[in-house]
Design a protein around this motif. Structure first.
Motif, PDB file in Angstrom:
ATOM      1  N   PHE A  63      67.561 122.317  -9.196  1.00  0.00           N
ATOM      2  CA  PHE A  63      67.810 121.981  -7.801  1.00  0.00           C
ATOM      3  C   PHE A  63      66.660 122.469  -6.925  1.00  0.00           C
ATOM      4  CE2 PHE A  63      71.843 122.504  -9.906  1.00  0.00           C
ATOM      5  CZ  PHE A  63      72.537 121.371  -9.520  1.00  0.00           C
ATOM      6  N   SER A  65      66.410 123.954  -3.408  1.00  0.00           N
ATOM      7  CA  SER A  65      67.229 124.494  -2.329  1.00  0.00           C
ATOM      8  C   SER A  65      66.319 124.989  -1.219  1.00  0.00           C
ATOM      9  CB  SER A  65      68.122 125.635  -2.831  1.00  0.00           C
ATOM     10  OG  SER A  65      67.337 126.699  -3.291  1.00  0.00           O
ATOM     11  N   SER A  66      66.843 124.988  -0.002  1.00  0.00           N
ATOM     12  CA  SER A  66      66.025 125.417   1.128  1.00  0.00           C
ATOM     13  C   SER A  66      66.875 126.209   2.112  1.00  0.00           C
ATOM     14  CB  SER A  66      65.387 124.210   1.825  1.00  0.00           C
ATOM     15  OG  SER A  66      66.362 123.268   2.214  1.00  0.00           O
ATOM     16  N   GLY A  78      71.268 128.202   4.898  1.00  0.00           N
ATOM     17  CA  GLY A  78      71.030 127.277   3.797  1.00  0.00           C
ATOM     18  C   GLY A  78      71.030 125.848   4.305  1.00  0.00           C
ATOM     19  N   GLY A  81      70.775 121.065  -0.759  1.00  0.00           N
ATOM     20  CA  GLY A  81      70.173 121.167  -2.078  1.00  0.00           C
ATOM     21  C   GLY A  81      70.030 119.780  -2.665  1.00  0.00           C
ATOM     22  N   THR A  82      68.942 119.566  -3.377  1.00  0.00           N
ATOM     23  CA  THR A  82      68.657 118.270  -3.979  1.00  0.00           C
ATOM     24  C   THR A  82      68.493 118.462  -5.472  1.00  0.00           C
ATOM     25  OG1 THR A  82      67.490 117.558  -1.993  1.00  0.00           O
ATOM     26  CG2 THR A  82      67.011 116.349  -4.009  1.00  0.00           C
ATOM     27  N   ARG A  83      69.071 117.583  -6.252  1.00  0.00           N
ATOM     28  CA  ARG A  83      68.890 117.632  -7.709  1.00  0.00           C
ATOM     29  C   ARG A  83      67.455 117.234  -8.036  1.00  0.00           C
ATOM     30  NH1 ARG A  83      72.682 117.208 -12.221  1.00  0.00           N
ATOM     31  NH2 ARG A  83      71.349 117.749 -13.964  1.00  0.00           N
ATOM     32  N   TRP A  93      61.422 115.574  -2.069  1.00  0.00           N
ATOM     33  CA  TRP A  93      62.772 116.077  -1.847  1.00  0.00           C
ATOM     34  C   TRP A  93      63.050 116.077  -0.346  1.00  0.00           C
ATOM     35  CZ3 TRP A  93      63.544 120.254   1.294  1.00  0.00           C
ATOM     36  CH2 TRP A  93      62.460 121.105   1.515  1.00  0.00           C
ATOM     37  N   ASN A  95      66.295 117.785   2.166  1.00  0.00           N
ATOM     38  CA  ASN A  95      67.577 118.473   2.304  1.00  0.00           C
ATOM     39  C   ASN A  95      68.018 118.428   3.756  1.00  0.00           C
ATOM     40  OD1 ASN A  95      67.458 119.171  -0.377  1.00  0.00           O
ATOM     41  ND2 ASN A  95      66.855 121.279  -0.029  1.00  0.00           N
TER      42      ASN A  95
END
Length: 142
Positions: A63, A65-66, A78, A81-83, A93, A95
């Protein structure tokens, strides 16, 4: 006096030490994650961040995540999240997440992006960090 508690503690410590490499940062130069220098923040607090990533060699789900923050105490929110697909190619990506309207505002913000795999280890998924990027971005209204 029984040695069983001491042996149990020693076995547990050994298992933790064996798992430690799985939770440390991975330093493969062919893996990276970036964040674009400008993000968007809507009036309702919805933040959109984007960038690119590249990774190889995953055995579990990965993933991007940011998190973003503007406060001096280091608090972050947060932002989705991207796969990720770890095929060695560069991918984009994006998010999106929502903070409360008073938490973030247009202007400079600190972003941390992580490319993390949940790698199976002994029946439990342990995090393996492929890449991390920390930088300041500018949040603008769409």
């Amino acid at each position: 006096m029984s040695l069983r508690p001491a042996l149990s503690a020693a076995a547990g410590a050994a298992l933790l030490l064996l798992a430690a490499p799985a939770v440390t940062a991975h330093a493969d130069p062919s893996e990276s994650v970036t964040v674009d220098p400008v993000g968007r923040i809507a009036a309702d607090g919805t933040v959109t961040l984007s960038g690119t990533y590249r990774c190889v060699g995953s055995t579990g789900p990965v993933f991007v995540s940011s998190a973003v923050g503007q406060s001096s105490d280091g608090a972050r929110h947060g932002i989705g999240g991207t796969r990720a697909v770890c095929d060695g190619a560069a991918h984009s990506w994006q998010n999106t997440g929502k903070a409360t309207p008073d938490d973030l505002e247009p202007g400079t913000a600190h972003v941390e992006v992580t490319l993390m795999e949940l790698r199976p280890a002994g029946g439990l998924p342990l995090p393996r960090f492929h890449a991390v990027q920390k930088q300041d971005v500018t949040l603008t209204r769409p």
